[in-house]
Enzyme design. Structure first.
Site, short mmCIF file in Angstrom:
data_model
loop_
_atom_site.label_atom_id
_atom_site.label_comp_id
_atom_site.label_asym_id
_atom_site.label_seq_id
_atom_site.Cartn_x
_atom_site.Cartn_y
_atom_site.Cartn_z
N PHE A 150 0.71 -1.25 0.07
CA PHE A 150 -0.14 0.05 -0.02
C PHE A 150 0.88 1.21 0.01
CE2 PHE A 150 -2.74 3.16 1.80
CZ PHE A 150 -3.86 3.00 1.02
N ASP B 173 1.46 -5.17 8.42
CA ASP B 173 0.43 -4.27 8.18
C ASP B 173 -0.75 -5.10 8.28
OD1 ASP B 173 -1.65 -2.50 7.44
OD2 ASP B 173 -0.45 -1.54 6.25
N TYR C 113 -10.98 1.14 10.71
CA TYR C 113 -12.23 1.57 10.06
C TYR C 113 -12.53 0.59 9.00
CZ TYR C 113 -8.27 3.70 7.54
OH TYR C 113 -7.05 4.23 6.81
N LYS C 114 -11.96 -0.36 8.70
CA LYS C 114 -12.51 -1.24 7.73
C LYS C 114 -13.25 -2.59 8.32
CE LYS C 114 -8.02 -0.61 5.18
NZ LYS C 114 -8.55 0.16 4.11
N ARG D 78 -12.56 -3.68 -6.98
CA ARG D 78 -12.34 -4.64 -5.83
C ARG D 78 -13.90 -4.71 -5.31
NH1 ARG D 78 -8.09 -2.42 -1.47
NH2 ARG D 78 -9.72 -1.04 -1.35
#
Length: 407
Positions: free
Chosen positions: A122, A199, A224-225, A373
């Site tokens: 990322f 991560d 927040y995912k 996605r």
């Protein structure tokens, strides 16, 4: 099996009703970027304003808030990370915690000159590593892999050596959903004398994680995912107990000092994972996070993973049936044991398709090159939702193809 039958057989289907908006026709394929809010969280936030904040006021710091980054961290560690108490703290953004962890790790390996990353990590991970390398006079060594897959232990073994200070990788790759063999990779890194940073942003709350059992040194993840903490909710950091006295993070703030309320003239890091805190923690932002962690504890991460595998496998099957004839390729691992909680579907027209889908309340996201996605948050997503969403992707692809022929 059709979507209705799959939903009827799903032991977690009733939990969907606990999420705001789940009763609507909107198709949400972006739970791996921002999870739906729990209905309970609205009540919790209102109660916090009227109660702990409104009536207790500053007394809340003595009564709960000062220790909340650690008590909530312990609960996240227990429920989602396989971490014993005293090793997880909540606070700061993912980017800030990645910087703290990377900077502390390379300082703990003096004389070593390299940080190892996957070239398709990322962007934040790559940018932070590049900045830490320049700041400390180090170099970044890149691992190149197939972007539809991810890093293997053998590839890591080829990249590490006596100059490696730190290896930083994602447990679930943000683009492909490749689920790394974290235990084997960590072992390879330790054999080279380096430290391992994972991560967990696309893993925590979606796939089983066993940080203690795997011997991980450091880990960072967002909330927040799949932990549904809300936009900008604070990240968490894991620091293995064996490193508590040796690793000190670089952002020296009062909340990470030995006795914050003495207000002394010099900084001395407190013992334990609290030393990775800097400033005042975002207490209000932790309220929704506590609700989701409690729900995850109720359900269990193994049940979540089972539902996640079923959802992504269904999405792959529908893509093969409905989208492959239109030129779509599955750019994620087909083996569910190597796949996290999302599926990437590749086609040159996907940027236009995603834009069109958003206008009709079907919400995937787009990642270059040509990747749509399908992010499937297990507790808030139904099989019927997956079916409607893939059908909408097919319709938009057909519309794009028709327009191209017409021109």
């Amino acid at each position: 099996m059709d979507a209705a039958s799959l939903d009827a057989a799903d032991p977690l289907a009733h939990l969907r009703d606990r999420f705001v908006g789940a009763e609507t026709d909107l198709v949400y394929f972006d739970g791996n970027s921002l999870g739906r809010p729990l209905r309970r969280s609205g009540e919790s936030l209102a109660g916090f304003v009227a109660g702990a904040w409104g009536s207790r006021l500053i007394r809340g710091w003595d009564e709960e808030w000062f220790d909340l980054p650690l008590t909530l961290g312990d609960e996240i560690g227990r429920v989602a990370l396989g971490a014993a108490p005293g090793q997880v703290a909540v606070g700061d953004s993912t980017t800030v915690l990645l910087y703290k962890a990377m900077r502390a790790a390379v300082a703990a390996r003096p004389g070593r000159t390299e940080i190892v990353l996957h070239r398709d990590e990322f962007p934040t991970d790559r940018y932070v590593a590049d900045g830490v390398a320049r700041e400390c006079g180090l170099t970044v060594r890149w691992i190149d892999t197939d972007p539809a897959a991810g890093v293997t232990p053998d590839q890591v073994a080829e990249a590490v050596g006596e100059q490696t200070a730190l290896v930083s990788l994602s447990h679930v790759a943000y683009r492909s959903a490749w689920l790394a063999d974290a235990e084997a990779v960590t072992r390879v890194v330790h054999d080279a004398g380096a430290l391992m940073l994972w991560d967990l942003s696309h893993a925590g709350g979606s796939v089983p994680v066993e940080l203690d059992a795997w011997g991980v040194d450091l880990a960072v993840g967002c909330t927040y995912k799949y932990l549904n903490g809300g936009p900008g909710s604070p990240a968490y950091v894991y620091l293995a107990t064996r490193h508590h006295e040796a690793l000190t993070q670089p952002v020296q703030g009062w909340m990470g000092s030995t006795d914050p309320f003495v207000m002394g003239p010099a900084y001395a890091p407190v013992a334990g994972v609290r030393r990775f805190l800097s400033g005042t923690p975002p207490v209000l932002a932790m309220v929704p996070l506590r609700d989701m962690v409690a729900m995850l504890a109720e359900v269990g991460i193994d049940a979540v993973r089972q539902k996640s595998v079923a959802l992504t496998s269904y999405a792959v099957a529908l893509a093969d049936e409905q989208l492959a004839p239109l030129g779509v390729e599955v750019a994620s691992p087909r083996d569910p044991a190597r796949r996290g909680g999302h599926v990437t579907l590749a086609h040159p027209a996907m940027a236009q398709v995603v834009a069109a889908l958003w206008r009709r309340d079907v919400i995937p996201d787009y990642r270059e090159p040509g990747g749509l996605r399908v992010g499937l948050s297990p507790l808030s997503t139904s099989f019927a939702e997956v079916h409607r969403g893939i059908a909408a992707v097919r319709e938009e692809l057909e519309r794009q193809a028709s327009a191209a022929r017409g021109s």
